[in-house]
Design a protein around this motif. Structure first.
Motif, PDB file in Angstrom:
ATOM      1  N   ASN A 149      45.053  12.235  -2.123  1.00 35.83           N
ATOM      2  CA  ASN A 149      45.449  11.714  -0.987  1.00 35.83           C
ATOM      3  C   ASN A 149      44.783  12.169   0.266  1.00 35.83           C
ATOM      4  O   ASN A 149      45.261  12.052   1.434  1.00 35.83           O
ATOM      5  N   ASN A 150      43.545  12.173   0.228  1.00 37.19           N
ATOM      6  CA  ASN A 150      42.802  12.830   1.421  1.00 37.19           C
ATOM      7  C   ASN A 150      41.313  12.243   1.584  1.00 37.19           C
ATOM      8  O   ASN A 150      40.551  12.954   1.823  1.00 37.19           O
ATOM      9  N   ILE A 151      41.024  11.078   1.090  1.00 42.25           N
ATOM     10  CA  ILE A 151      39.870  10.615   0.816  1.00 42.25           C
ATOM     11  C   ILE A 151      39.010  10.668   1.901  1.00 42.25           C
ATOM     12  O   ILE A 151      37.751  10.994   1.710  1.00 42.25           O
ATOM     13  N   SER A 152      39.407  10.486   2.926  1.00 41.74           N
ATOM     14  CA  SER A 152      38.439  10.407   4.250  1.00 41.74           C
ATOM     15  C   SER A 152      37.826  11.975   4.309  1.00 41.74           C
ATOM     16  O   SER A 152      36.682  12.181   4.761  1.00 41.74           O
ATOM     17  N   TYR A 153      38.909  12.771   4.439  1.00 44.12           N
ATOM     18  CA  TYR A 153      38.449  14.211   4.669  1.00 44.12           C
ATOM     19  C   TYR A 153      37.544  14.868   3.542  1.00 44.12           C
ATOM     20  O   TYR A 153      36.509  15.420   3.681  1.00 44.12           O
ATOM     21  N   ALA A 154      37.834  14.449   2.176  1.00 41.55           N
ATOM     22  CA  ALA A 154      37.029  14.945   1.058  1.00 41.55           C
ATOM     23  C   ALA A 154      35.732  14.160   1.316  1.00 41.55           C
ATOM     24  O   ALA A 154      34.775  15.001   1.112  1.00 41.55           O
ATOM     25  N   ALA A 155      35.548  12.979   1.654  1.00 43.33           N
ATOM     26  CA  ALA A 155      34.341  12.429   1.619  1.00 43.33           C
ATOM     27  C   ALA A 155      33.612  13.038   2.736  1.00 43.33           C
ATOM     28  O   ALA A 155      32.263  13.288   2.603  1.00 43.33           O
ATOM     29  N   SER A 156      34.036  13.417   4.061  1.00 46.09           N
ATOM     30  CA  SER A 156      33.301  14.037   5.073  1.00 46.09           C
ATOM     31  C   SER A 156      33.023  15.330   4.815  1.00 46.09           C
ATOM     32  O   SER A 156      31.658  15.661   5.053  1.00 46.09           O
ATOM     33  N   LYS A 157      33.800  16.011   4.087  1.00 47.08           N
ATOM     34  CA  LYS A 157      33.344  17.568   3.751  1.00 47.08           C
ATOM     35  C   LYS A 157      32.280  17.647   2.382  1.00 47.08           C
ATOM     36  O   LYS A 157      31.393  18.479   2.488  1.00 47.08           O
ATOM     37  N   PHE A 158      32.584  16.615   1.546  1.00 46.58           N
ATOM     38  CA  PHE A 158      31.300  16.696   0.661  1.00 46.58           C
ATOM     39  C   PHE A 158      30.199  16.211   1.309  1.00 46.58           C
ATOM     40  O   PHE A 158      29.013  16.916   0.847  1.00 46.58           O
ATOM     41  N   ALA A 159      30.201  15.404   2.222  1.00 47.86           N
ATOM     42  CA  ALA A 159      29.048  14.768   2.906  1.00 47.86           C
ATOM     43  C   ALA A 159      28.329  16.128   3.623  1.00 47.86           C
ATOM     44  O   ALA A 159      27.059  16.402   3.683  1.00 47.86           O
ATOM     45  N   VAL A 160      29.124  16.851   4.315  1.00 40.88           N
ATOM     46  CA  VAL A 160      28.594  18.264   5.062  1.00 40.88           C
ATOM     47  C   VAL A 160      27.914  19.069   4.100  1.00 40.88           C
ATOM     48  O   VAL A 160      26.863  19.738   4.490  1.00 40.88           O
ATOM     49  N   VAL A 161      28.524  19.389   2.858  1.00 41.54           N
ATOM     50  CA  VAL A 161      27.500  20.052   1.891  1.00 41.54           C
ATOM     51  C   VAL A 161      26.378  19.371   1.565  1.00 41.54           C
ATOM     52  O   VAL A 161      25.316  20.028   1.349  1.00 41.54           O
ATOM     53  N   GLY A 162      26.368  18.137   1.281  1.00 42.80           N
ATOM     54  CA  GLY A 162      25.062  17.630   1.066  1.00 42.80           C
ATOM     55  C   GLY A 162      24.300  17.755   1.908  1.00 42.80           C
ATOM     56  O   GLY A 162      22.807  18.015   2.030  1.00 42.80           O
ATOM     57  N   MET A 163      24.413  17.328   3.334  1.00 39.39           N
ATOM     58  CA  MET A 163      23.725  17.388   4.336  1.00 39.39           C
ATOM     59  C   MET A 163      23.052  18.706   4.721  1.00 39.39           C
ATOM     60  O   MET A 163      21.931  19.172   5.150  1.00 39.39           O
ATOM     61  N   THR A 164      23.945  19.735   4.473  1.00 38.05           N
ATOM     62  CA  THR A 164      23.557  21.125   4.632  1.00 38.05           C
ATOM     63  C   THR A 164      22.272  21.321   3.769  1.00 38.05           C
ATOM     64  O   THR A 164      21.441  22.121   4.191  1.00 38.05           O
TER      65      THR A 164
END
Length: 248
Positions: A149-164
């Motif tokens: 129930n939090n798709i944009s937040y999850a997507a953004s934070k998975f992205a932060v991990v990958g970008m890091t």
């Protein structure tokens, strides 16, 4: 106190985790450049912390404003030794993907994902000139495991991990370390908003945590201090998880 006359730039510094980090880095003797979209909150923080602190209203989803923030730090203090990309928001509604609004998707991705990219890009340009630097991105446990129930937040934070991780590989030889912090459920404006939307979650989530409590912002700030220090000098591309054991 390890630091003398190093400069830390912190986004989302007017409240929550960003405010706790601002207090912690001030105690360590850092010169601070604090950014947030909340000017009133920033002014209160500046008045509390006093000297060697400058503030700027910045929308991290606007690259020109983020670039201006880095230029402000360099103009005032001469360098950007630590960049903390902390600014983040949650969706207005916690609902399944099929019901998710385009606005919640666009707004959260713009701040949490694109904003971190902008912060890294602008800081890296300066750090390459300096020949050193340290970037700390604030991700989330929601960037490591499912968050329904939090798709944009999850997507953004998975992205932060990958970008890091990707950026850490690119800049390790340039004496620039890049790591992330992944807090679990910690006292913050985002957590309060979630409990307001679904009050029944407060006790239920706490019971899932082995520590049987939520994290404190000061505990997350302590992790940032460690990542910024020479005590973590052989660490890059890692995601430091602080979740009271929830991910177990």
């Amino acid at each position: 106190m390890e630091n003398t006359k190093k400069t830390a730039v912190i986004t989302g510094a007017a409240s929550g985790l960003g405010l706790a980090m601002a207090n912690a880095f001030a105690e360590e003797g850092y010169q601070l450049v604090l950014a947030d979209i909340n000017e009133t909150g920033l002014e209160k923080v500046k008045n509390t912390l006093g000297e060697n602190v400058i503030t700027s209203r910045v929308d991290v989803s606007n690259y020109e404003q983020v670039e201006g923030l880095i230029n402000l730090a360099v103009g005032q203090f001469g360098s950007v030794d630590v960049m903390i990309n902390n600014a983040g928001i949650g969706p207005r509604n916690l609902v399944p993907v099929a019901e998710y609004s385009f606005k919640d998707w666009d707004d959260v991705i713009a701040v949490n994902q694109t904003g971190v990219f902008y912060g890294m890009k602008a800081a890296l340009i300066q750090m390459l000139k300096q020949g050193q630097g340290n970037i700390i991105n604030v991700a989330s446990l929601a960037g490591l495991k499912a968050s329904p129930n939090n798709i944009s937040y999850a997507a953004s934070k998975f992205a932060v991990v990958g970008m890091t991780k990707s950026a850490a590989m690119e800049y390790g030889r340039k004496k620039i370390r890049i790591n992330a912090i992944c807090p679990g459920y910690s006292h913050s404006a985002l957590l309060d908003k979630m409990f307001k939307f679904k009050p029944e979650l407060e006790d239920g989530l706490k019971n899932l945590i082995p520590f049987r409590r939520y994290g404190e912002a000061s505990e997350i700030a302590d992790a940032a201090i460690w990542l910024a220090s020479d005590k973590s000098s052989y660490m890059t591309g890692q995601c430091l998880t602080l979740d009271g054991g929830l991910s177990l």
